[in-house]
Enzyme design. Structure first.
Site, short mmCIF file in Angstrom:
data_model
loop_
_atom_site.label_atom_id
_atom_site.label_comp_id
_atom_site.label_asym_id
_atom_site.label_seq_id
_atom_site.Cartn_x
_atom_site.Cartn_y
_atom_site.Cartn_z
N GLN A 67 45.20 -35.20 0.96
CA GLN A 67 46.62 -35.46 1.30
C GLN A 67 46.80 -36.95 1.58
OE1 GLN A 67 46.92 -32.52 4.45
NE2 GLN A 67 48.43 -31.36 3.28
N GLU A 180 55.97 -28.21 -8.54
CA GLU A 180 55.68 -27.10 -9.47
C GLU A 180 56.19 -27.42 -10.87
OE1 GLU A 180 53.63 -25.29 -8.43
OE2 GLU A 180 54.01 -24.29 -6.53
N ASP A 323 58.91 -26.83 -44.31
CA ASP A 323 59.50 -25.73 -43.56
C ASP A 323 60.99 -26.05 -43.40
OD1 ASP A 323 59.47 -23.32 -42.01
OD2 ASP A 323 59.65 -24.56 -40.21
N GLU A 380 58.61 -23.43 -47.98
CA GLU A 380 58.79 -22.11 -47.38
C GLU A 380 60.18 -21.64 -47.80
OE1 GLU A 380 60.47 -19.44 -44.67
OE2 GLU A 380 60.89 -21.55 -44.31
N ASP A 478 58.49 -25.67 -35.61
CA ASP A 478 58.60 -26.04 -37.02
C ASP A 478 57.38 -26.80 -37.52
OD1 ASP A 478 61.63 -25.40 -36.87
OD2 ASP A 478 61.25 -26.90 -35.33
N1 LIG Z 1 46.71 -31.18 6.94
C1 LIG Z 1 46.96 -29.93 7.28
N2 LIG Z 1 46.39 -29.38 8.36
C2 LIG Z 1 46.63 -28.10 8.73
N3 LIG Z 1 47.46 -27.29 8.07
C3 LIG Z 1 48.07 -27.78 6.97
C4 LIG Z 1 47.86 -29.11 6.51
N4 LIG Z 1 48.60 -29.29 5.40
C5 LIG Z 1 49.24 -28.14 5.17
N5 LIG Z 1 48.94 -27.23 6.10
C6 LIG Z 1 49.43 -25.85 6.21
O1 LIG Z 1 48.98 -25.12 5.08
C7 LIG Z 1 49.98 -24.19 4.65
C8 LIG Z 1 50.30 -24.42 3.19
O2 LIG Z 1 50.90 -25.67 3.03
P1 LIG Z 1 51.98 -25.98 1.94
O3 LIG Z 1 53.07 -25.00 1.96
O4 LIG Z 1 52.34 -27.42 2.09
O5 LIG Z 1 51.07 -25.76 0.66
P2 LIG Z 1 51.49 -25.72 -0.89
O6 LIG Z 1 50.34 -26.30 -1.61
O7 LIG Z 1 52.82 -26.34 -1.06
O8 LIG Z 1 51.56 -24.17 -1.13
P3 LIG Z 1 52.20 -23.40 -2.41
O9 LIG Z 1 51.11 -23.48 -3.45
O10 LIG Z 1 52.40 -22.02 -1.90
O11 LIG Z 1 53.44 -24.12 -2.78
C9 LIG Z 1 51.18 -24.40 5.58
O12 LIG Z 1 51.16 -23.43 6.59
C10 LIG Z 1 50.95 -25.78 6.13
O13 LIG Z 1 51.54 -25.93 7.42
MG LIG Z 2 54.61 -25.62 -2.04
#
Ligand SMILES: Nc1ncnc2c1ncn2[C@@H]1O[C@H](COP(=O)(O)OP(=O)(O)OP(=O)(O)O)[C@@H](O)[C@H]1O
Ligand SMILES: [Mg+2]
Length: 569
Positions: A67, A180, A323, A380, A478
């Site tokens: 992170q 996503e 095509d 085609e 295509d």
């Molecule tokens: N550095 C951290 N320390 C502890 N807990 C964390 C940390 N980072 C995230 N979390 C916790 O982990 C969980 C998942 O985090 P988050 O929703 O950000 O993940 P995500 O990758 O977005 O998940 P998804 O794939 O479902 O979208 C949450 O409950 C969040 O509070």
């Molecule tokens: Mg997420």
């Protein structure tokens, strides 16, 4: 007179714009404010609170190693792309970064987009939760506070939406976060990247952050693949900084976790959701291990409609497949030229146009064919019969390939037993497509056909089993269809006789069983044998060439019957 802090619309956790915090901005607070502004990590560790994964209590956000990498990359670079496993803290880190920018930068605007509105809203809501946990002297006063957006008195604002071109139109943003991204439909993702990203990138310091768990070889994969190439090669296809998060970097994820996930959800689920493999979302015609390593090259010449990968060479032999678009808009007419002089074959020229009039196509094909040493041309004819006819009749292009129906099943066909009718072009019925796909698969997977074209490779990544045949999962196919036509043509023995290169022979048995098995997917559900397919003939009457050397398409049909019987399909 002392102004009392009442909160925004009664919410005491949010400081209303224009109202100073209780206790005021003391010199100590001012110092701390500046420290937070200049040291985002300090700010996260000391003031940003998140929900603990197991309990509904809040804990301070201590970014994990990956992170931190993400955070640093966003701060340092304009564009970042990251590939994360599920539930690894993507949303959390994006929200924390957004929070820092909103509070400590004036007039900063952020768009958060995801494939579904509620996914994007999740980030805004995480961001709002974090904001409300801050002491009021660290907050900026709030002027607007909604579920999907909010504004602060320093002029900064955030909004969320689905990932679509209209979502970003008419507004300018300093930062676009796309969560996503691999789940956004292929054509939308492509349009978004082409139309929205350039307008954002034109801002001097604007940033684009893409995060996702992979989902097949789609547009997210394309950007990721180009971004990771940056690390290895000098040539930079894009300027995204890639950040890969591996499954076992997430605390608590060990071999036991892996085993239990595989047990519960299966290997495919594990590979895609946690191991972050870019496996196809469905069964692609070309094996995904091959698709992963196919690399595009820049064309030597390019216009809006054409891409040239090699100029015509003296004494080389060329084949062209065409095509023709249905003419309902949307799809493209494609002419693709192949150098078939020697193995491996190679795509040397592509014409791709959505707007060309069908009447103008024959003239164009004629020109291209002439330029490429009188290339043999296979049109085609499902939608392009007229094109093939005009090319033959009016342009008198003598290298048009003719076909005749090989009719072995009585009934259902106009052409009677024993009668022959040759027409220019080929109708892609089930059998012809089956042969074309099988041969194409074999050619590409055995490195007998070189494709440098980015768009064609991209289409192949989406060319997958659909209903009972192969077609694009989403978007156009295509270019892939022009390749399938070439596959069909090379199966007819036409190519090898023109060039003395027998590609088919050298690869004949390789993968045969695998291909057969996979192709059967197309038929096994209905148990109805495919209709018989066309056989190539030539405009010059050289029937002998086909009869002597090539298997009739019917043999495949008989093989199928045999297999159905054996397997009970
Ligand atoms: N550095 C951290 N320390 C502890 N807990 C964390 C940390 N980072 C995230 N979390 C916790 O982990 C969980 C998942 O985090 P988050 O929703 O950000 O993940 P995500 O990758 O977005 O998940 P998804 O794939 O479902 O979208 C949450 O409950 C969040 O509070
Ligand atoms: Mg997420």
């Amino acid at each position: 007179m002392l102004i009392k802090e009442t909160g925004f619309k009664g919410n005491l956790l949010i400081r209303k714009a224009g109202i100073p915090p209780v206790g005021g901005f003391t010199p100590d607070r001012q110092k701390e404010f500046i420290k937070c502004a200049t040291d985002p990590l300090y700010f996260c560790r000391k003031y940003v609170k998140i929900k603990h994964i197991d309990f509904e209590r809040k804990i301070l956000f201590k970014p994990r190693g990956y992170q931190l990498k993400m955070l640093e990359s966003i701060l340092k670079n304009r564009n970042t792309i990251s590939r994360w496993p599920r539930q690894s803290g993507k949303t959390t880190v994006l929200a924390a970064v957004a929070l820092h920018y909103l509070i400590f930068t004036r007039n900063y605007s952020i768009l958060i987009a995801a494939h579904k509105g509620d996914k994007a809203q999740e980030i805004v809501s995480a961001l709002q939760d974090m904001f409300m946990e801050l002491p009021s002297w660290l907050q900026q006063g709030v002027t607007e506070w909604n579920k999907r957006s909010f504004k602060l008195e320093n002029g900064s604002r955030v909004k969320c939406s689905t990932t679509s071109t209209s979502s970003a139109r008419g507004d300018t943003y300093n930062m676009i976060m796309l969560d996503e991204f691999a789940f956004v439909a292929a054509h939308v993702a492509e349009e978004f990247v082409k139309s929205v990203i350039p307008t954002v990138s034109s801002g001097k310091d604007s940033k684009i952050i893409i995060t996702s768990t992979p989902r097949g070889l789609n547009y997210f994969y394309k950007i990721w693949a180009e971004a990771t190439k940056v690390v290895e090669a000098e040539r930079k296809p894009n300027d995204f900084v890639p950040i890969a998060v591996e499954w076992n970097e997430v605390p608590g994820r060990d071999e036991a976790f892996k085993e239990s996930m595989i047990k519960q959800h299966g290997k495919n689920f594990w590979e895609q959701e946690f191991a972050c493999a870019f496996i196809g979302s469905s069964q692609t015609l070309i094996d995904s291990s091959k698709l992963l390593v196919m690399v595009a090259m820049d064309p030597i010449k390019e216009t809006e409609e054409t891409r040239v990968y090699a100029e015509p060479q003296p004494h080389h032999v060329y084949a062209m497949t065409v095509d023709v678009a249905e003419g309902l808009g949307g799809d493209f007419s494609v002419a693709m030229v192949f150098d078939v002089t020697a193995s491996p074959y190679r795509v040397v020229y592509i014409y791709q146009d959505r707007y060309i009039d069908t009447m103008a196509l024959p003239g164009l094909i004629f020109e291209i064919g002439r330029r490429y040493n009188n290339a043999m041309v296979l049109v085609e004819s499902n939608f392009g019969q007229m094109v093939a006819d005009i090319l033959w009749r009016d342009f008198q292009y003598e290298h048009v390939i003719f076909t005749e129906r090989a009719v072995k099943i009585p009934g259902g066909f106009k052409v009677g037993w024993g009668s022959k009718r040759q027409v220019p072009g080929v109708q892609m019925n089930k059998t012809a497509k089956h042969i074309g796909c099988t041969t194409l698969k074999s050619l590409i997977e055995n490195d007998q056909l070189i494709i440098d074209d980015d768009k064609t490779i991209e289409e192949l990544r989406r060319f997958a089993v659909k209903k009972k045949s192969y077609a694009a999962e989403t978007g156009n196919d295509d270019l892939a269809m022009a390749l399938v036509l070439f596959g069909w043509l090379s199966e007819q023995g036409y190519v090898k006789h023109q060039t003395d290169v027998n590609v088919r022979a050298s690869i004949a048995n390789l993968n045969k069983q695998r291909i057969d098995n996979q192709m059967l997917v197309a038929y096994r559900n209905d148990g109805i044998p495919p209709d018989t397919g066309p056989v190539a003939a030539s405009s010059a009457n050289d029937d002998w060439l086909l009869k002597e050397n090539d298997p009739e398409p019917d043999s495949i049909y008989l093989d199928d019957l045999d297999r159905w019987e054996r397997h009970g399909w």
